[in-house]
Design a protein around this motif. Structure first.
Motif, PDB file in Angstrom:
ATOM      1  N   UNK A  36      61.763 -30.026  63.904  1.00 46.39           N
ATOM      2  CA  UNK A  36      60.958 -29.186  63.795  1.00 46.39           C
ATOM      3  C   UNK A  36      60.560 -28.872  62.265  1.00 46.39           C
ATOM      4  N   UNK A  37      59.674 -28.352  61.648  1.00 45.89           N
ATOM      5  CA  UNK A  37      59.324 -28.038  60.422  1.00 45.89           C
ATOM      6  C   UNK A  37      58.829 -26.745  60.227  1.00 45.89           C
ATOM      7  N   UNK A  38      58.952 -25.825  59.364  1.00 41.00           N
ATOM      8  CA  UNK A  38      58.582 -24.473  59.086  1.00 41.00           C
ATOM      9  C   UNK A  38      57.904 -24.223  57.922  1.00 41.00           C
ATOM     10  N   UNK A  39      56.777 -23.802  58.141  1.00 39.80           N
ATOM     11  CA  UNK A  39      55.934 -23.610  56.849  1.00 39.80           C
ATOM     12  C   UNK A  39      55.485 -22.134  56.676  1.00 39.80           C
ATOM     13  N   UNK A  40      55.026 -21.858  55.810  1.00 38.03           N
ATOM     14  CA  UNK A  40      54.447 -20.346  55.290  1.00 38.03           C
ATOM     15  C   UNK A  40      53.451 -20.570  54.336  1.00 38.03           C
ATOM     16  N   UNK A  41      52.340 -19.547  54.528  1.00 42.26           N
ATOM     17  CA  UNK A  41      51.221 -19.732  53.441  1.00 42.26           C
ATOM     18  C   UNK A  41      51.976 -19.217  52.444  1.00 42.26           C
ATOM     19  N   UNK A  42      51.435 -19.552  51.209  1.00 40.30           N
ATOM     20  CA  UNK A  42      51.777 -19.063  49.777  1.00 40.30           C
ATOM     21  C   UNK A  42      51.408 -17.707  49.762  1.00 40.30           C
TER      22      UNK A  42
END
Length: 95
Positions: A36-42
């Motif tokens: 998996x990969x985790x991202x967050x809005x800036x």
């Protein structure tokens, strides 16, 4: 098929969300063989971050298996909003 899951959580909970996500991603990789990969809005809005989990090449029963693993992480208790999952298939446009 790829899976994209997004949810919101309070900005003050960022470290806890990251720790819970790390645990979830380790379990998903170990038990399902899916990285998996985790991202967050800036930017944040109303003291909330929007988070995105991305899983590539998931099995057909991924949602059920992920839900079981999610319960072991405590991540659900950190979320401000419901988790929304969307699935996409690759389309070969060069054929």
């Amino acid at each position: 098929m790829d899976c994209y899951i997004y949810f919101k959580a309070g900005t003050a909970l960022e470290e806890k969300v990251i720790a819970a996500e790390k645990s979830l991603h380790q379990q998903v990789l170990a038990q399902l063989g899916v990285r998996g990969k985790l991202q967050r809005r800036p930017e944040s809005a109303n003291d909330l971050h929007t988070w995105m989990e991305v899983y590539a090449n998931v099995p057909d029963d991924f949602a059920e298996q992920l839900e079981k693993l999610l319960q072991q992480t405590g991540l659900a208790e950190l979320q401000y909003s419901e988790r929304r999952a969307e699935y996409f298939l690759d389309v070969d446009v060069c054929a």
